[in-house]
Write a protein that holds these residues in place. Structure first.
Motif, PDB file in Angstrom:
ATOM      1  N   ALA A  29       0.892  -1.164  -0.079  1.00  0.00           N
ATOM      2  CA  ALA A  29       0.208  -0.005   0.135  1.00  0.00           C
ATOM      3  C   ALA A  29       0.987   1.379  -0.060  1.00  0.00           C
ATOM      4  O   ALA A  29       0.391   2.371  -0.335  1.00  0.00           O
ATOM      5  CB  ALA A  29      -1.003  -0.221   1.159  1.00  0.00           C
ATOM      6  N   ALA A  30       2.097   1.169   0.235  1.00  0.00           N
ATOM      7  CA  ALA A  30       2.986   2.430   0.161  1.00  0.00           C
ATOM      8  C   ALA A  30       3.967   2.406  -0.896  1.00  0.00           C
ATOM      9  O   ALA A  30       4.482   3.383  -0.958  1.00  0.00           O
ATOM     10  CB  ALA A  30       3.939   2.243   1.329  1.00  0.00           C
ATOM     11  N   LYS A  31       3.544   1.707  -1.996  1.00  0.00           N
ATOM     12  CA  LYS A  31       4.443   1.801  -3.127  1.00  0.00           C
ATOM     13  C   LYS A  31       4.462   3.094  -3.924  1.00  0.00           C
ATOM     14  O   LYS A  31       5.576   3.633  -4.377  1.00  0.00           O
ATOM     15  CB  LYS A  31       4.071   0.516  -4.172  1.00  0.00           C
ATOM     16  CG  LYS A  31       4.376  -0.936  -3.821  1.00  0.00           C
ATOM     17  CD  LYS A  31       5.935  -1.204  -3.864  1.00  0.00           C
ATOM     18  CE  LYS A  31       6.277  -2.560  -3.268  1.00  0.00           C
ATOM     19  NZ  LYS A  31       6.008  -3.541  -4.297  1.00  0.00           N
ATOM     20  N   GLU A  32       3.585   3.812  -3.965  1.00  0.00           N
ATOM     21  CA  GLU A  32       3.365   4.981  -4.573  1.00  0.00           C
ATOM     22  C   GLU A  32       4.320   6.147  -4.167  1.00  0.00           C
ATOM     23  O   GLU A  32       5.174   6.608  -4.772  1.00  0.00           O
ATOM     24  CB  GLU A  32       1.930   5.341  -4.734  1.00  0.00           C
ATOM     25  CG  GLU A  32       1.923   6.782  -5.265  1.00  0.00           C
ATOM     26  CD  GLU A  32       0.403   7.053  -5.760  1.00  0.00           C
ATOM     27  OE1 GLU A  32      -0.013   8.297  -6.317  1.00  0.00           O
ATOM     28  OE2 GLU A  32      -0.489   6.590  -5.038  1.00  0.00           O
ATOM     29  N   SER A  33       4.416   6.227  -2.788  1.00  0.00           N
ATOM     30  CA  SER A  33       4.953   7.167  -1.996  1.00  0.00           C
ATOM     31  C   SER A  33       6.599   6.663  -1.953  1.00  0.00           C
ATOM     32  O   SER A  33       7.314   7.404  -2.066  1.00  0.00           O
ATOM     33  CB  SER A  33       4.503   7.387  -0.692  1.00  0.00           C
ATOM     34  OG  SER A  33       4.383   6.291   0.027  1.00  0.00           O
ATOM     35  N   LEU A  62      12.097  -4.208  -1.872  1.00  0.00           N
ATOM     36  CA  LEU A  62      11.516  -2.904  -2.066  1.00  0.00           C
ATOM     37  C   LEU A  62      12.320  -1.948  -2.700  1.00  0.00           C
ATOM     38  O   LEU A  62      11.934  -1.063  -3.045  1.00  0.00           O
ATOM     39  CB  LEU A  62      11.285  -2.206  -0.693  1.00  0.00           C
ATOM     40  CG  LEU A  62      10.225  -2.858   0.535  1.00  0.00           C
ATOM     41  CD1 LEU A  62       9.869  -2.072   1.585  1.00  0.00           C
ATOM     42  CD2 LEU A  62       8.593  -3.147  -0.453  1.00  0.00           C
ATOM     43  N   GLY A  63      13.601  -2.633  -3.370  1.00  0.00           N
ATOM     44  CA  GLY A  63      14.416  -1.758  -3.679  1.00  0.00           C
ATOM     45  C   GLY A  63      15.185  -0.680  -3.201  1.00  0.00           C
ATOM     46  O   GLY A  63      15.394   0.458  -3.866  1.00  0.00           O
ATOM     47  N   ASN A  64      15.319  -0.821  -2.115  1.00  0.00           N
ATOM     48  CA  ASN A  64      15.822   0.336  -1.195  1.00  0.00           C
ATOM     49  C   ASN A  64      17.115   0.187  -0.746  1.00  0.00           C
ATOM     50  O   ASN A  64      17.656  -0.906  -0.332  1.00  0.00           O
ATOM     51  CB  ASN A  64      14.750   0.308   0.210  1.00  0.00           C
ATOM     52  CG  ASN A  64      15.572   1.438   1.051  1.00  0.00           C
ATOM     53  OD1 ASN A  64      16.735   1.646   1.495  1.00  0.00           O
ATOM     54  ND2 ASN A  64      14.705   2.573   1.180  1.00  0.00           N
ATOM     55  N   TRP A 265       0.875   5.415   5.814  1.00  0.00           N
ATOM     56  CA  TRP A 265       2.335   5.931   5.512  1.00  0.00           C
ATOM     57  C   TRP A 265       2.268   6.463   4.231  1.00  0.00           C
ATOM     58  O   TRP A 265       2.789   7.587   4.071  1.00  0.00           O
ATOM     59  CB  TRP A 265       3.244   4.604   5.494  1.00  0.00           C
ATOM     60  CG  TRP A 265       4.606   4.861   5.809  1.00  0.00           C
ATOM     61  CD1 TRP A 265       5.333   4.960   6.774  1.00  0.00           C
ATOM     62  CD2 TRP A 265       5.438   5.123   4.639  1.00  0.00           C
ATOM     63  NE1 TRP A 265       6.553   5.251   6.282  1.00  0.00           N
ATOM     64  CE2 TRP A 265       6.704   5.333   5.187  1.00  0.00           C
ATOM     65  CE3 TRP A 265       5.312   4.940   3.298  1.00  0.00           C
ATOM     66  CZ2 TRP A 265       7.958   5.328   4.210  1.00  0.00           C
ATOM     67  CZ3 TRP A 265       6.369   5.586   2.312  1.00  0.00           C
ATOM     68  CH2 TRP A 265       7.765   5.606   2.836  1.00  0.00           C
ATOM     69  N   ASN A 266       1.724   5.822   3.275  1.00  0.00           N
ATOM     70  CA  ASN A 266       1.496   6.349   1.919  1.00  0.00           C
ATOM     71  C   ASN A 266       0.747   7.584   1.844  1.00  0.00           C
ATOM     72  O   ASN A 266       1.175   8.599   1.242  1.00  0.00           O
ATOM     73  CB  ASN A 266       0.776   5.170   1.090  1.00  0.00           C
ATOM     74  CG  ASN A 266       0.714   5.461  -0.380  1.00  0.00           C
ATOM     75  OD1 ASN A 266       1.735   5.562  -0.997  1.00  0.00           O
ATOM     76  ND2 ASN A 266      -0.333   5.813  -1.019  1.00  0.00           N
ATOM     77  N   GLN A 267      -0.293   7.740   2.416  1.00  0.00           N
ATOM     78  CA  GLN A 267      -1.383   8.801   2.377  1.00  0.00           C
ATOM     79  C   GLN A 267      -0.653  10.175   2.869  1.00  0.00           C
ATOM     80  O   GLN A 267      -0.663  11.124   2.426  1.00  0.00           O
ATOM     81  CB  GLN A 267      -2.510   8.713   3.393  1.00  0.00           C
ATOM     82  CG  GLN A 267      -3.593   9.934   3.798  1.00  0.00           C
ATOM     83  CD  GLN A 267      -3.030  10.312   4.836  1.00  0.00           C
ATOM     84  OE1 GLN A 267      -2.922   9.871   5.833  1.00  0.00           O
ATOM     85  NE2 GLN A 267      -3.116  11.951   4.939  1.00  0.00           N
ATOM     86  N   ALA A 268       0.179   9.964   4.178  1.00  0.00           N
ATOM     87  CA  ALA A 268       0.709  10.940   4.847  1.00  0.00           C
ATOM     88  C   ALA A 268       1.773  11.641   3.940  1.00  0.00           C
ATOM     89  O   ALA A 268       2.188  12.644   3.809  1.00  0.00           O
ATOM     90  CB  ALA A 268       1.273  10.594   6.184  1.00  0.00           C
ATOM     91  N   LEU A 269       2.710  10.487   3.340  1.00  0.00           N
ATOM     92  CA  LEU A 269       3.837  10.968   2.636  1.00  0.00           C
ATOM     93  C   LEU A 269       3.227  11.636   1.268  1.00  0.00           C
ATOM     94  O   LEU A 269       4.094  12.706   0.545  1.00  0.00           O
ATOM     95  CB  LEU A 269       4.732  10.179   2.423  1.00  0.00           C
ATOM     96  CG  LEU A 269       5.846   9.782   3.611  1.00  0.00           C
ATOM     97  CD1 LEU A 269       6.655   8.702   3.411  1.00  0.00           C
ATOM     98  CD2 LEU A 269       6.464  11.100   3.797  1.00  0.00           C
ATOM     99  N   LEU A 270       2.295  11.232   0.681  1.00  0.00           N
ATOM    100  CA  LEU A 270       1.966  11.588  -0.610  1.00  0.00           C
ATOM    101  C   LEU A 270       1.326  13.154  -0.454  1.00  0.00           C
ATOM    102  O   LEU A 270       1.808  14.120  -1.043  1.00  0.00           O
ATOM    103  CB  LEU A 270       0.629  10.731  -1.332  1.00  0.00           C
ATOM    104  CG  LEU A 270       1.084   9.744  -1.865  1.00  0.00           C
ATOM    105  CD1 LEU A 270       0.010   8.933  -2.188  1.00  0.00           C
ATOM    106  CD2 LEU A 270       2.040   9.755  -2.914  1.00  0.00           C
ATOM    107  N   ALA A 271       0.737  13.517   0.413  1.00  0.00           N
ATOM    108  CA  ALA A 271       0.186  14.654   1.004  1.00  0.00           C
ATOM    109  C   ALA A 271       1.337  15.617   1.292  1.00  0.00           C
ATOM    110  O   ALA A 271       1.235  16.978   1.000  1.00  0.00           O
ATOM    111  CB  ALA A 271      -0.670  14.622   2.342  1.00  0.00           C
TER     112      ALA A 271
END
Length: 277
Positions: A29-33, A62-64, A265-271
Motif C-alpha cells: 500500500a506504500a509503493k506509490e510514495s 523494496l529496491g531500497n 504511511w502512503n497517504q501522509a507522505l503523498l500529502a
C-alpha cells in the motif's frame, strides 16, 4: 528549526506497523510514495527493531539501497563506497557499520544473571525459530533471520507488574534499558531510534555539502519506541497503531496519518510531497 532553512530532506521510518502492515508485514500500500521518494532523490532510511539480516532482505524486496538502522538504534549500516549494487548486499562486510549500544553477548550474560535471581521471561535466544515464528506471525526462515542479533534482545515478560518494576530497576543499575515495542520488550544498551537523527543529519550534510541544519528529517512511526525519534525530527508523522490510540506528541508540527500501517504511511507522505514538491 524553520522549514525555510531546509535544503534537502531525508526520511527515517519505522517498519512493523508503520511501513509494513502489522498483520502480514507487507508494504504494497506504500509503493506509490516509496516510488516518489526515489524520484525526488529523498533517502528513505529504515529505522527499526529488526535485525541486519531481516532488513537487507526487505531492502532487496523494496529496491531500497539507503543506509539503515537496526535493533532500535543499536546499529547503523552504510554500504561501502556508496555503490548502488553494494546497497543490496546481504554480507555485513560490504557495509560500514557502527554498533553504538551494548554487544549482544553482554545482554545475554545479564539475562542469565537476572533469571538466576528469579525473574521470569522468555527471550528470542531461548526460542527456536519455530517458536519465534508462532509468536510473531513470521515464517520460520524470517524468524531465523530475526534471531540473528547484534545489540538487542526481544523478550516476553512472564512475571507480574511488581516484578517487572524490580527488573527495570536492575536494568537501570546495569546502565541498560527496556523498551516496549509492538509485541515484545526489547533489552538494549544506551541507544534508541533517535540516535540516528544527528548521525544522518551530519552524514547527508557532508554528502550534499550543506550545513547539518539544512538537512530536514521526516520521521514516521507508530509505537512508543518511536517517540524520541518522532519528537526530535523536523516533521513527525504518527501512524495510528493497529490497536489502541495513536501516539500523542508535544511536537507542534505533528501529522497523524488517517490509516494504520502502509496505507497511512502512503497517504501522509503523498500529502507531504504534494505540498513540498
Amino acid at each position: 528549526m524553520s522549514p525555510t532553512r531546509i535544503s534537502r530532506w531525508i526520511v527515517l521510518t519505522d517498519l512493523d506497523g508503520t511501513l509494513l502492515d502489522h498483520h502480514n508485514y507487507q508494504a504494497e500500500a506504500a509503493k506509490e510514495s516509496l516510488s516518489l521518494l526515489a524520484q525526488h532523490n529523498i533517502p528513505c532510511i529504515f529505522n527499526t527493531s529488526k535485525t541486519f539480516a531481516e532488513v537487507v532482505q526487505l531492502r532487496q524486496q523494496l529496491g531500497n539501497s539507503s543506509p539503515f538502522v537496526c535493533e532500535n538504534g543499536s546499529a547503523l549500516f552504510i554500504a561501502k563506497n556508496n555503490a548502488e549494487t553494494a546497497g543490496f548486499s546481504t554480507d555485513q562486510a560490504d557495509y560500514n557499520s557502527e554498533i553504538i549500544a551494548t554487544p549482544y553477548a553482554d545482554l545475554l550474560r545479564f539475562l542469565f544473571q537476572a533469571r538466576q535471581q528469579g525473574f521470569s521471561f522468555r527471550s528470542f535466544n531461548d526460542m527456536p525459530a519455530s517458536e519465534v515464528a508462532a509468536m510473531t506471525g513470521l515464517d520460520e526462515q524470517q524468524a531465523w533471520l530475526a534471531k540473528q542479533r547484534c545489540a538487542s534482545e526481544p523478550l516476553l515478560w512472564q512475571g507480574d507488574d511488581h516484578s517487572l518494576q524490580q527488573f527495570r530497576q536492575l536494568i537501570r543499575q546495569h546502565k541498560l534499558q527496556l523498551i516496549q515495542g509492538g509485541r515484545f520488550y526489547h533489552l538494549m544498551g544506551d541507544a534508541d531510534k533517535a540516535s540516528a537523527i544527528g548521525f544522518f543529519r551530519n552524514y547527508y550534510a557532508h554528502q550534499y555539502q550543506l550545513a547539518p541544519s539544512q538537512i530536514g528529517v521526516i520521521a514516521l512511526g507508530d509505537g512508543e519506541n518511536d517517540r524520541n525519534m518522532l519528537e526530535q525530527s523536523d516533521q513527525p508523522v504518527v501512524i495510528p497503531a493497529a490497536c489502541g490510540q495513536p501516539l500523542t506528541l508535544t511536537h507542534s508540527q505533528t501529522i497523524t496519518a488517517t490509516s494504520p500501517g502502509p496505507a497511512g504511511w502512503n497517504q501522509a507522505l503523498l500529502a507531504w510531497l504534494e505540498k513540498h514538491y
